[in-house]
Scaffold this active site. Structure first.
Site, PDB file in Angstrom:
ATOM      1  N   SER A 476       8.093   1.632  -6.627  1.00 33.50           N
ATOM      2  CA  SER A 476       6.937   1.544  -5.745  1.00 33.50           C
ATOM      3  C   SER A 476       6.464   2.909  -5.240  1.00 33.50           C
ATOM      4  O   SER A 476       5.963   3.702  -6.010  1.00 33.50           O
ATOM      5  CB  SER A 476       7.258   0.595  -4.592  1.00 33.50           C
ATOM      6  OG  SER A 476       6.079   0.058  -4.054  1.00 33.50           O
ATOM      7  N   ASP A 487       1.588  13.524 -13.604  1.00 36.94           N
ATOM      8  CA  ASP A 487       0.194  13.625 -14.042  1.00 36.94           C
ATOM      9  C   ASP A 487      -0.398  15.011 -13.773  1.00 36.94           C
ATOM     10  O   ASP A 487      -1.210  15.515 -14.552  1.00 36.94           O
ATOM     11  CB  ASP A 487      -0.658  12.553 -13.361  1.00 36.94           C
ATOM     12  CG  ASP A 487      -0.339  11.150 -13.855  1.00 36.94           C
ATOM     13  OD1 ASP A 487       0.333  11.033 -14.893  1.00 36.94           O
ATOM     14  OD2 ASP A 487      -0.762  10.181 -13.200  1.00 36.94           O
ATOM     15  N   LYS A 501       7.208  -1.341 -10.345  1.00 39.26           N
ATOM     16  CA  LYS A 501       6.449  -2.072  -9.334  1.00 39.26           C
ATOM     17  C   LYS A 501       5.154  -1.321  -9.039  1.00 39.26           C
ATOM     18  O   LYS A 501       5.177  -0.173  -8.619  1.00 39.26           O
ATOM     19  CB  LYS A 501       7.251  -2.225  -8.045  1.00 39.26           C
ATOM     20  CG  LYS A 501       6.461  -2.903  -6.926  1.00 39.26           C
ATOM     21  CD  LYS A 501       7.271  -2.977  -5.652  1.00 39.26           C
ATOM     22  CE  LYS A 501       6.440  -3.583  -4.526  1.00 39.26           C
ATOM     23  NZ  LYS A 501       5.328  -2.723  -4.101  1.00 39.26           N
TER      24      LYS A 501
END
Length: 749
Positions: A476, A487, A501
């Site tokens: 999460s 990224d 999740k």
């Protein structure tokens, strides 16, 4: 009641991003005063159930009607929660309950919870019957000369046909309990005494379950049927969840444990009133609790732990009196009366921590800083009230980063292994500590509207070499942070694929929508999925999780643990990327780091030991049955003992110490359940776990040290990898490495 205003308030409430809720340190489990059976639902519980249904069917991210189809799902999950191993109910019981499978929706809408309570009452009845039967078998003992086996993993088993078949199963189950103790060296008399006490205690705990437990279990079944991460929290559970998030409470600062009929001091929180008083110690038993300087002492022997905790917790600067039976006193020992003033207690054990690992590279030593972050916590209440000193994970980590920079570290590892998440806002702001201002995550609501969220940091706190260490328990909010770092090309993600999740929950205080908004909390809270988050590159962590840049061996838990194991998990999807600019390109040095890593672990005794221990773990997990023949089990135990002894010998050869494994049988089954071992033994197990070598963290530090070395020898590569304008180039990279002889002798292993 109108729900449009409710929706506006709902979205303004605390947003959390977590995959699992663990018990708070100071308040779950244990014994309670006997409840009155059969259990009956209250009007408040019926109203709370209906109110929850209104929210879940209208405002859930994937809202589904509460109808007969949903009822069937709730029915299935309810029995799974009550009897997942299928050892209490029979097929005959299930046949009788079958008509209720499509009635549970009516029970909620009509505010008539008699059907789910009937099921729970039958569970209690059957469980007491089973334990009573198991206890009756102890008188004559067992013979272990036959060829019987016991299937202990029954998640895919069928219900026993009738009571006779269930008795046969329980005879084997009880035989296995006896055999485990026998293999651990216990005499028949000791075994009979231990198991009689175990089954009797279990019966007593069953008798102390009450209507709140029944309601909580049923509502958990309903909530989790909508999606894996929606939960209902009773008022007490809601309080404990808040403690988890803010890492503080008002009380005496003692971790308690239920032992037989007593509430025992398990440990003292550093800096808390209990520790500062020097009047309490682990092993002391609390037999009575009084309020204020003169309130009556309430006898709490035989109480459930959370009820005792409820008496001990209280407002800051108020007095609580504890009647104590000292640890070294017998049952008839002299009691002591201790007065303590409650204070705000910080639970530092669950806060971010730092350490430094010294990595030798040829004739130099590189200092790698490690930040261990158990969760993305935040004191939402203090923040909303304008407290400038509110507690948060980001604030703590920023402070630790400053301390590590001052200590001259050349790289940072953020250890997020088994970090189940927490505050979405904290994941955003912590990303900014390493990237500065910019997007960190995209959040999509049920209407399809996408909101790009990020950090407001003008400048990053750390812009040097960075790695994030993850595993299957990384979930999460932890996945948001890891994915953003990946990224941006800001750092390496190292470890095993994460949980997967990709949903966001909000907390709904049901009392705010009830007829009693100003009174004592009675309706509980709903932790409901309202959004889905996406990486800034447009992909989702849902199901797939975050794939590491550099992979470590996994332990096989992905088959039973993770988002992909849930039948009702949302599918993976993607959206358009956010407007962001990568800060580095890891392709420039990733192949070299992988090559250095592979060469090092190929010749690493500690890595080879870890792989062999993982292989042994997978072998043990793959077993679903055990023999009930003593000779065969004894042979297997000796083989396991030899394997574990070999592991210990190899570890001692690696680091010259096996202090954390001095008890030669510590890794073997002692036949005891939690709470049956001595307090000293349990405390030692906790300490040993903290001391145990961590080959993966050590190797991650080596990888970051390799990165530092590559960047120092190739300035162009450093310019490609590190953020634009990084002060790291001018400070650490330009500086001289410390000779190996000057390295700290207290390197962390």
């Amino acid at each position: 009641m109108t729900f449009r205003p409710a929706l506006a308030l709902l979205l303004a409430l605390t947003v959390t991003c977590t995959y699992a809720q663990s018990a708070a340190d100071l308040g779950a489990g244990g014994n309670r005063k006997a409840a009155v059976w059969p259990l009956k639902p209250t009007a408040t519980q019926a109203q709370a159930a209906q109110l929850s249904a209104r929210f879940l069917t209208r405002f859930h991210y994937d809202a589904q009607p509460l109808d007969d189809a949903m009822s069937a799902k709730i029915y299935k999950d309810y029995f799974k929660l009550l009897d997942s191993d299928k050892v209490f109910f029979t097929q005959q019981d299930m046949d009788k309950f079958a008509p209720l499978a499509t009635k549970l929706d009516d029970a909620i809408w009509n505010q008539d919870l008699s059907a789910p309570f009937d099921i729970y009452n039958k569970f209690l009845e059957r469980a007491v019957q089973r334990m009573t039967y198991a206890r009756s078998l102890l008188k004559d003992g067992f013979s272990f000369d036959g060829n019987e086996s016991y299937e202990y993993d029954r998640k895919n088993a069928s219900w026993a046909k009738d009571d006779a078949a269930l008795n046969a199963l329980w005879r084997k189950r009880t035989m296995n309990d006896w055999l485990r103790l026998k293999l651990a060296g216990k005499s028949d008399d000791e075994i009979r005494k231990t198991l009689t006490k175990r089954y009797t205690n279990y019966i007593e705990r069953l008798k102390q379950l009450d209507g709140e437990d029944a309601f909580q279990t049923f509502m958990t079944a309903y909530a989790e049927t909508t999606d894996p991460h929606t939960d209902y929290l009773s008022p007490r559970q809601a309080e404990n969840f808040a403690i988890q998030m803010k890492l503080s409470l008002e009380g005496i600062g003692a971790q308690l444990q239920a032992r037989d009929d007593y509430t025992m001091i398990f440990s003292l929180v550093p800096g808390g009133p209990a520790e500062k008083s020097a009047k309490l110690k682990p092993g002391d038993r609390i037999v009575g609790v009084g309020q204020g300087d003169s309130g009556p002492i309430v006898d709490v022997i035989g109480w459930r732990l959370d009820d005792v905790v409820n008496l001990i917790r209280g407002k800051k600067d108020t007095t609580v009196r504890l009647e104590i039976l000292p640890a070294d006193a017998g049952p008839d020992g002299k009691h002591e009366l201790i007065s303590l003033v409650r204070k705000k207690v910080n639970i530092e054990e669950s806060a971010a921590k730092k350490k430094i690992i010294d990595i030798k590279d040829g004739d130099v030593v590189r200092k790698i800083g490690v930040i261990d972050l158990p969760s993305f916590y935040s004191d939402f209440g203090a923040r909303s009230e304008g407290d400038k000193d509110y507690r948060s994970a980001t604030r703590d980590v920023a402070k630790l980063l400053g301390e590590l920079k001052a200590a001259g570290v050349q790289g940072i590892i953020v250890d997020l292994r088994n970090n189940g998440g927490g505050s979405l806002a904290e994941a955003d702001s912590m990303t900014g500590l390493f990237t500065g201002k910019g997007p960190a995550v995209q959040v999509r609501d049920a209407r399809g509207q996408v909101d790009v969220q990020g950090a407001d940091n003008a400048e990053p706190v750390w812009n040097g070499p960075l790695a994030v260490l993850v595993n299957r328990g990384t979930a999460s909010a932890s996945e948001i942070f890891s994915a953003a770092i990946q990224d941006y090309g800001r750092g390496l993600v190292i470890g095993t694929p994460t949980f997967g999740k990709g949903t966001v929950q909000t907390l709904i205080d049901l009392d705010r929508f009830s007829q009693n908004p100003e009174g004592k909390p009675q309706y509980g809270e709903l932790k409901m999925t309202v959004q889905e988050f996406f990486r800034i590159n447009g992909g989702s962590t849902q199901i797939k999780g975050v794939t590491p840049d550099l992979a470590f061996p996994n332990n096989g838990d992905d088959k039973d643990f993770g988002e992909s194991t849930y039948d009702n998990a949302l599918p993976w999807t993607h959206i358009a990327p956010a407007d962001y600019k990568p800060e580095g390109d890891l392709k420039g040095y990733l192949p070299q780091l992988e090559s250095l890593h592979a060469a090092r672990v190929a010749n690493s005794p500690s890595w080879k030991l870890m792989l062999d221990e993982l292989a042994q773990y997978k072998t043990m997990r793959a077993k679903t049955t055990v023999s009930l023949n003593f000779a065969q089990r004894e042979t297997e135990r000796k083989q396991l003992d030899a394997t574990q002894a070999g592991f210990r010998a190899r570890q001692k050869a690696i680091d010259g110490s096996d202090d954390y494994l001095k008890d030669q049988d510590s890794s073997l089954d002692d036949g005891l359940d939690p709470g049956e071992r001595s307090l000293k033994s349990e405390l030692k197990q906790e300490q040993d776990a903290k001391k145990a070598p961590d080959a993966q963290l050590r190797e991650a530090a080596h990888i970051v040290a390799d990165e530092v070395g590559l960047l120092k020898t190739d300035p162009k590569l450093a310019t490609d990898i590190l953020p634009p304008g990084s002060d790291y180039l001018a400070t650490v990279l330009a500086g001289a490495d410390k000779p190996a002889a000057a390295a700290s002798t207290a390197a962390t292993h």
